[in-house]
Design an enzyme around this catalytic site. Structure first.
Site, PDB file in Angstrom:
ATOM      1  N   GLY A   1      -4.815   5.178  -6.017  1.00 52.82           N
ATOM      2  CA  GLY A   1      -3.601   5.402  -6.798  1.00 52.82           C
ATOM      3  C   GLY A   1      -3.556   4.460  -7.985  1.00 52.82           C
ATOM      4  O   GLY A   1      -4.306   3.476  -8.040  1.00 52.82           O
TER       5      GLY A   1
ATOM      6  N   GLU B   1     -15.536  10.389  -2.793  1.00 53.13           N
ATOM      7  CA  GLU B   1     -15.282  11.827  -2.895  1.00 53.13           C
ATOM      8  C   GLU B   1     -15.739  12.437  -4.212  1.00 53.13           C
ATOM      9  O   GLU B   1     -15.867  13.664  -4.317  1.00 53.13           O
ATOM     10  CB  GLU B   1     -13.792  12.117  -2.688  1.00 53.13           C
ATOM     11  CG  GLU B   1     -12.859  11.648  -3.781  1.00 53.13           C
ATOM     12  CD  GLU B   1     -12.414  10.199  -3.644  1.00 53.13           C
ATOM     13  OE1 GLU B   1     -11.433   9.819  -4.308  1.00 53.13           O
ATOM     14  OE2 GLU B   1     -13.064   9.446  -2.879  1.00 53.13           O
TER      15      GLU B   1
ATOM     16  N   SER C   1       0.867  40.776  -7.148  1.00 56.66           N
ATOM     17  CA  SER C   1       0.703  40.521  -8.574  1.00 56.66           C
ATOM     18  C   SER C   1      -0.548  41.181  -9.130  1.00 56.66           C
ATOM     19  O   SER C   1      -0.709  41.283 -10.341  1.00 56.66           O
ATOM     20  CB  SER C   1       0.614  39.013  -8.821  1.00 56.66           C
ATOM     21  OG  SER C   1      -0.586  38.494  -8.265  1.00 56.66           O
ATOM     22  N   GLY C   2      -1.432  41.598  -8.236  1.00 51.76           N
ATOM     23  CA  GLY C   2      -2.722  42.112  -8.677  1.00 51.76           C
ATOM     24  C   GLY C   2      -3.802  41.054  -8.627  1.00 51.76           C
ATOM     25  O   GLY C   2      -4.967  41.326  -8.899  1.00 51.76           O
ATOM     26  N   GLY C   3      -3.406  39.830  -8.270  1.00 49.30           N
ATOM     27  CA  GLY C   3      -4.370  38.744  -8.158  1.00 49.30           C
ATOM     28  C   GLY C   3      -4.925  38.617  -6.756  1.00 49.30           C
ATOM     29  O   GLY C   3      -4.499  39.292  -5.815  1.00 49.30           O
ATOM     30  N   VAL C   4      -5.886  37.723  -6.613  1.00 44.94           N
ATOM     31  CA  VAL C   4      -6.561  37.523  -5.327  1.00 44.94           C
ATOM     32  C   VAL C   4      -5.591  36.995  -4.270  1.00 44.94           C
ATOM     33  O   VAL C   4      -5.572  37.476  -3.132  1.00 44.94           O
ATOM     34  CB  VAL C   4      -7.739  36.539  -5.496  1.00 44.94           C
ATOM     35  CG1 VAL C   4      -8.367  36.215  -4.135  1.00 44.94           C
ATOM     36  CG2 VAL C   4      -8.786  37.118  -6.429  1.00 44.94           C
ATOM     37  N   ASP C   5      -4.765  36.023  -4.649  1.00 45.56           N
ATOM     38  CA  ASP C   5      -3.928  35.326  -3.674  1.00 45.56           C
ATOM     39  C   ASP C   5      -2.927  36.257  -2.991  1.00 45.56           C
ATOM     40  O   ASP C   5      -2.852  36.313  -1.759  1.00 45.56           O
ATOM     41  CB  ASP C   5      -3.194  34.166  -4.343  1.00 45.56           C
ATOM     42  CG  ASP C   5      -4.135  33.269  -5.126  1.00 45.56           C
ATOM     43  OD1 ASP C   5      -5.313  33.201  -4.764  1.00 45.56           O
ATOM     44  OD2 ASP C   5      -3.679  32.652  -6.106  1.00 45.56           O
ATOM     45  N   SER C   6      -2.144  36.965  -3.788  1.00 45.59           N
ATOM     46  CA  SER C   6      -1.129  37.841  -3.198  1.00 45.59           C
ATOM     47  C   SER C   6      -1.774  38.993  -2.434  1.00 45.59           C
ATOM     48  O   SER C   6      -1.245  39.449  -1.419  1.00 45.59           O
ATOM     49  CB  SER C   6      -0.182  38.377  -4.273  1.00 45.59           C
ATOM     50  OG  SER C   6      -0.874  39.180  -5.211  1.00 45.59           O
ATOM     51  N   THR C   7      -2.937  39.452  -2.905  1.00 48.31           N
ATOM     52  CA  THR C   7      -3.619  40.559  -2.232  1.00 48.31           C
ATOM     53  C   THR C   7      -4.138  40.138  -0.863  1.00 48.31           C
ATOM     54  O   THR C   7      -3.999  40.873   0.122  1.00 48.31           O
ATOM     55  CB  THR C   7      -4.778  41.078  -3.104  1.00 48.31           C
ATOM     56  OG1 THR C   7      -4.259  41.521  -4.358  1.00 48.31           O
ATOM     57  CG2 THR C   7      -5.493  42.234  -2.422  1.00 48.31           C
TER      58      THR C   7
ATOM     59  N   HIS D   1     -14.771   5.384  -4.976  1.00 47.45           N
ATOM     60  CA  HIS D   1     -14.379   6.737  -4.588  1.00 47.45           C
ATOM     61  C   HIS D   1     -15.588   7.527  -4.075  1.00 47.45           C
ATOM     62  O   HIS D   1     -16.386   8.036  -4.875  1.00 47.45           O
ATOM     63  CB  HIS D   1     -13.743   7.470  -5.771  1.00 47.45           C
ATOM     64  CG  HIS D   1     -12.417   6.918  -6.181  1.00 47.45           C
ATOM     65  ND1 HIS D   1     -11.232   7.326  -5.599  1.00 47.45           N
ATOM     66  CD2 HIS D   1     -12.081   5.975  -7.098  1.00 47.45           C
ATOM     67  CE1 HIS D   1     -10.229   6.669  -6.137  1.00 47.45           C
ATOM     68  NE2 HIS D   1     -10.709   5.842  -7.058  1.00 47.45           N
TER      69      HIS D   1
ATOM     70  N   LYS E   1      -8.391  27.956  -3.395  1.00 50.20           N
ATOM     71  CA  LYS E   1      -8.784  29.283  -3.874  1.00 50.20           C
ATOM     72  C   LYS E   1     -10.082  29.778  -3.239  1.00 50.20           C
ATOM     73  O   LYS E   1     -10.176  30.925  -2.810  1.00 50.20           O
ATOM     74  CB  LYS E   1      -8.927  29.263  -5.396  1.00 50.20           C
ATOM     75  CG  LYS E   1      -9.439  30.558  -6.005  1.00 50.20           C
ATOM     76  CD  LYS E   1      -8.397  31.665  -5.962  1.00 50.20           C
ATOM     77  CE  LYS E   1      -7.379  31.473  -7.053  1.00 50.20           C
ATOM     78  NZ  LYS E   1      -6.453  32.634  -7.183  1.00 50.20           N
TER      79      LYS E   1
ATOM     80  N   CYS F   1      -9.950   2.593  -2.445  1.00 46.60           N
ATOM     81  CA  CYS F   1      -9.442   2.003  -3.691  1.00 46.60           C
ATOM     82  C   CYS F   1      -8.085   1.315  -3.430  1.00 46.60           C
ATOM     83  O   CYS F   1      -8.040   0.311  -2.739  1.00 46.60           O
ATOM     84  CB  CYS F   1      -9.343   3.085  -4.764  1.00 46.60           C
ATOM     85  SG  CYS F   1      -9.128   2.431  -6.443  1.00 46.60           S
ATOM     86  N   TYR F   2      -6.998   1.849  -3.955  1.00 46.32           N
ATOM     87  CA  TYR F   2      -5.681   1.269  -3.697  1.00 46.32           C
ATOM     88  C   TYR F   2      -5.409   1.197  -2.193  1.00 46.32           C
ATOM     89  O   TYR F   2      -4.771   0.247  -1.717  1.00 46.32           O
ATOM     90  CB  TYR F   2      -4.603   2.108  -4.386  1.00 46.32           C
ATOM     91  CG  TYR F   2      -3.178   1.676  -4.092  1.00 46.32           C
ATOM     92  CD1 TYR F   2      -2.615   0.580  -4.742  1.00 46.32           C
ATOM     93  CD2 TYR F   2      -2.399   2.378  -3.179  1.00 46.32           C
ATOM     94  CE1 TYR F   2      -1.305   0.185  -4.475  1.00 46.32           C
ATOM     95  CE2 TYR F   2      -1.091   1.990  -2.910  1.00 46.32           C
ATOM     96  CZ  TYR F   2      -0.548   0.900  -3.553  1.00 46.32           C
ATOM     97  OH  TYR F   2       0.741   0.510  -3.290  1.00 46.32           O
TER      98      TYR F   2
END
Length: 530
Positions: A56, A178, A231-237, A176, A385, A87-88
């Protein structure tokens, strides 16, 4: 969501915190991120197997610097829960346990070399005496360690790079692991989780699907009905397909044409829903309703709030129509909210805010009215995603659909800078965007890019077209690569490609005489312009 062997990350505001979550999940271990100032009850309720304290921007010397709750370390020790400070997080462990952290004489930022100086739990013995490049980002440094700790690695400047107290199951890394700039960072995380902590790699997307179906069935009563906003997007579908698998015909999908869609989006999306996904979808034409409300509005946050409110008005009306048809009003609304949406809407620890420090708001997270009548179901809210795409494949969503680039909930309203109703901005943007995206597809680049789109700028420029002076619009092209949308790099196109696209746009779209490219990464910018 499956929580076996949960690795819990306490977030103290590092820009890399989400990467820790992603890296751990890539090892088939479930990981969640919550505020670093969460209560002890909130932490223990999740029953984590491991806790990681993130980095942080704060200093432990600041009076209001964020910290874990009182009683956390005794709880971790009595329950044999390993704790890793990064780190922090390392400095916080040292300071809270009675050690000393001082402002460093030399701040360390970027790539640095460290050396492992003795046998340790964090590093394999073959690392002893060898140098490795890591990513540092700190000003303060630990100089006196608490009882039971010892230094196992130092930087070339002599600063503490790694500490541990194996008997207390407490560990710290000043760098870090990661980030990709750290050599062997994933090896260190892998060794810590599997060898030191004994975590089992058992998290699978198939388990996520089964668990979410169970949650949906436990939430939605046997006679209750659900609306899904597609919406036509991947997520809502993917969210709709998952809920449909759980409750069948009690799901009622609605696709809203709000006048802010891409070129021929309505026709293309409805065909996919009906022919490929076999989802029951009603299309609502609300173009006039949305554009009337947006007329004259230029502030992006205001636009998002208006759009969110209008969506809910439509969903409520749709629910009323269903009530008349079914004799029972739907109780729930499904949304495709993802984990990055949730993370970006969390208050940064130490900010003094009790509400979200808004990077962006939209109807998936921050744009819903408080008096909304429908209760939310968000089955994807703990997924990134790429994980949603994995889930979609398990649910047999067509691959071509899963590979679609993300599209913002507010649609083209956040890609027309300023008033979306002014002139023919939306029509111009649709045509420009279609040329850009189709050119990317024709060049075989679409799957290599996370997201690509055009932006309509609220400026005009002087040009010469057809031997005449013009004073026309400027459009920007944006394309980025990313793994999860939390960070992104701009995509490097060949000059010939950009030249061809710019010529097609200026020659094919009336009202445009200049094309520019956005070459900023995230951070410092966001992917979308508004």
């Amino acid at each position: 969501m499956v929580k076996s062997d949960l690795v819990l990350i306490l977030d103290y505001g590092s820009q890399y915190t989400h990467l820790i979550t992603r890296r751990i999940r890539s090892l088939s271990v479930f990981s969640l991120c919550i505020s670093g100032t969460s209560s002890l009850a909130a932490i223990t309720h999740l029953n984590p197997s491991v806790v990681i304290l993130s980095g942080g921007p704060h200093s432990v010397h600041t009076p209001d610097s964020p910290s874990f709750p009182d009683g956390f370390l005794p709880w971790a020790r009595s329950n044999a829960v390993p704790v890793l400070g990064i780190c922090y997080g390392l400095q916080l462990l040292v300071q809270r346990l009675g050690g000393h952290v001082r402002i460093g004489d030399k701040q360390e930022y970027g790539k640095m070399e460290i050396s492992v100086n003795q046998s340790s739990a964090l590093f394999a013995d073959d690392k002893i005496g060898k140098r490795q490049v890591v990513w540092m980002s700190h000003g303060d440094e630990a100089v006196t360690l608490p009882d039971g700790f010892h230094v196992v690695a130092r930087s070339d400047q002599g600063a503490v790079a790694a500490i541990e107290n194996p008997s207390a199951k407490l560990y710290g890394l000043q760098y870090h692991p990661e980030v990709t700039h750290t050599e062997g960072g994933m090896d260190t995380l892998r060794r810590f989780l599997f060898d030191v902590c004994g975590v089992e790699a058992g998290w699978k997307m198939e388990d996520v699907m089964e668990q979410e179906i169970k949650v949906i069935n436990d939430t939605v009563g046997p006679d209750e009905h659900v609306i899904c906003a597609l919406s036509g997007g991947v997520d809502s579908t993917v969210a709709a397909t998952l809920v449909h698998k759980a409750i069948g015909d009690r799901l009622h999908c609605v696709f809203v044409d709000n006048g802010l869609l891409r070129y021929k989006e309505r026709e293309r999306v409805m065909e996919t829903f009906e022919k490929d996904l076999h989802l029951p979808v009603v299309c609502v034409d609300a173009v006039d309703q949305f554009l009337t409300k947006l007329k004259g509005v230029t502030d992006p946050e205001t636009k998002r709030k208006i759009i969110g409110k209008e969506f809910i008005c439509i969903f409520d009306a749709f629910a009323q129509e269903l009530e008349e048809k079914l004799g029972k009003k739907p109780s729930y609304l499904v949304q495709g909210t993802l984990y990055p949406d949730v993370i970006e809407s969390c208050p940064p620890p130490g900010s003094g805010r009790t509400h979200s420090h808004t990077i962006k708001s939209h109807h998936n997270v921050g744009g819903l009215p408080k008096d909304m009548k429908l209760k939310l179901i968000e089955p994807l809210k703990l997924l990134f995603k790429d994980e949603v795409r994995q889930l979609g494949r398990i649910l047999d969503v067509p691959e071509g659909f899963l590979k679609r680039h993300p599209f913002p909930g507010p649609g083209l309203a956040v890609r027309v800078l300023g008033d979306v109703t002014e002139g023919n901005a939306l029509d111009i943007l649709r045509q420009v965007d279609e040329i850009f995206i189709q050119s990317i597809k024709d060049a075989g680049l679409y799957d290599s890019i996370w997201q690509a789109f055009a932006v309509f700028l609220p400026v005009r420029s002087v040009g010469v077209q057809g031997d005449q002076r013009t004073h026309s619009h400027v459009v920007a092209l944006r394309a980025v690569t990313s793994q999860d949308g939390m960070t992104a790099d701009w995509y490097y196109f060949e000059h010939k490609f950009l030249d061809n696209v710019a010529r097609k746009i200026c020659n094919g779209v009336r009202g445009v005489n200049r094309v520019v490219q956005d070459i900023t990464s995230k951070p410092p910018s966001t992917i979308e312009w508004e």
